[in-house]
Write an enzyme that holds these catalytic residues in place. Sequence first.
Site, mmCIF file in Angstrom:
data_model
loop_
_atom_site.group_PDB
_atom_site.id
_atom_site.type_symbol
_atom_site.label_atom_id
_atom_site.label_comp_id
_atom_site.label_asym_id
_atom_site.label_seq_id
_atom_site.Cartn_x
_atom_site.Cartn_y
_atom_site.Cartn_z
ATOM 1 N N SER A 109 0.827 -1.214 0.000
ATOM 2 C CA SER A 109 0.000 0.000 0.000
ATOM 3 C C SER A 109 0.858 1.259 0.000
ATOM 4 O O SER A 109 0.484 2.273 -0.597
ATOM 5 C CB SER A 109 -0.964 -0.008 1.177
ATOM 6 O OG SER A 109 -0.270 -0.008 2.405
ATOM 7 N N SER A 110 2.028 1.204 0.625
ATOM 8 C CA SER A 110 2.923 2.373 0.619
ATOM 9 C C SER A 110 3.343 2.723 -0.797
ATOM 10 O O SER A 110 3.423 3.902 -1.159
ATOM 11 C CB SER A 110 4.173 2.093 1.459
ATOM 12 O OG SER A 110 3.825 1.886 2.797
ATOM 13 N N GLY B 294 1.626 2.042 -3.563
ATOM 14 C CA GLY B 294 0.441 2.582 -4.214
ATOM 15 C C GLY B 294 0.200 4.034 -3.835
ATOM 16 O O GLY B 294 -0.152 4.857 -4.677
ATOM 17 N N ASP C 111 0.601 -19.838 -9.861
ATOM 18 C CA ASP C 111 -0.017 -21.162 -9.816
ATOM 19 C C ASP C 111 0.824 -22.160 -9.027
ATOM 20 O O ASP C 111 2.047 -22.013 -8.925
ATOM 21 C CB ASP C 111 -0.200 -21.706 -11.238
ATOM 22 C CG ASP C 111 -1.496 -21.272 -11.868
ATOM 23 O OD1 ASP C 111 -2.536 -21.369 -11.201
ATOM 24 O OD2 ASP C 111 -1.470 -20.843 -13.038
ATOM 25 N N GLU D 59 4.878 -5.870 -13.483
ATOM 26 C CA GLU D 59 4.521 -4.832 -14.443
ATOM 27 C C GLU D 59 4.197 -3.577 -13.646
ATOM 28 O O GLU D 59 3.141 -3.498 -13.022
ATOM 29 C CB GLU D 59 3.312 -5.263 -15.265
ATOM 30 C CG GLU D 59 3.487 -6.623 -15.931
ATOM 31 C CD GLU D 59 3.176 -7.808 -15.020
ATOM 32 O OE1 GLU D 59 2.664 -7.613 -13.897
ATOM 33 O OE2 GLU D 59 3.478 -8.937 -15.423
#
Length: 173
Positions: free
Chosen positions: A95-96, A98, A111, A122
């Site tokens: 979150s930091s 973001g 998977d 990405e």
Amino acid sequence: MKLVDFQIRNLCSQVERPMVSPFDAELVNPASLDVRLGSGLLIESAEKRHLLPYPFEVHTEDDPYELRPGQFVLAQTLEVFNIPRDIAAEFKLKSSRGREGVDHALAGWIDPGFYGSVLTLELRNNRQLWPVPIWPGMKIGQIIFNRTDALPLRCYGETGRYNGDTEVMGSKG
């Protein structure tokens, strides 16, 4: 069922085939494991259509790479993954990161049977005016591990194209 701290620690501390290496117990959260940026970075070039390697390893927290507004890059994790056949996992951006303006393209599913590989991430700077600093070793995201109800008939080791990738990897189609 999501794995919690002691389960993650146990699977990552196995001597023969640790689920994640290098493993640092300080990166374990209550129900996830923080992961860091590795030394590989692919960036766009005006001359070539595909992304090109960039010497990201020269950057540090004191001298970071400046991810420009709107810039898209492929980066790799420092950690190498060996996901057991009964575990699936998911990468989530911290979150930091973001809140600083970094975005991840949501291609973070891992998977069962994904092995011997770093994750390729990405990343994009969603800010409009200012660059965002990034550097090798920076905490970038966290992995959430889930135990599957049953073993898949065919795991990623048999169906996947990105096993054994030890550096950042562009699309294989």
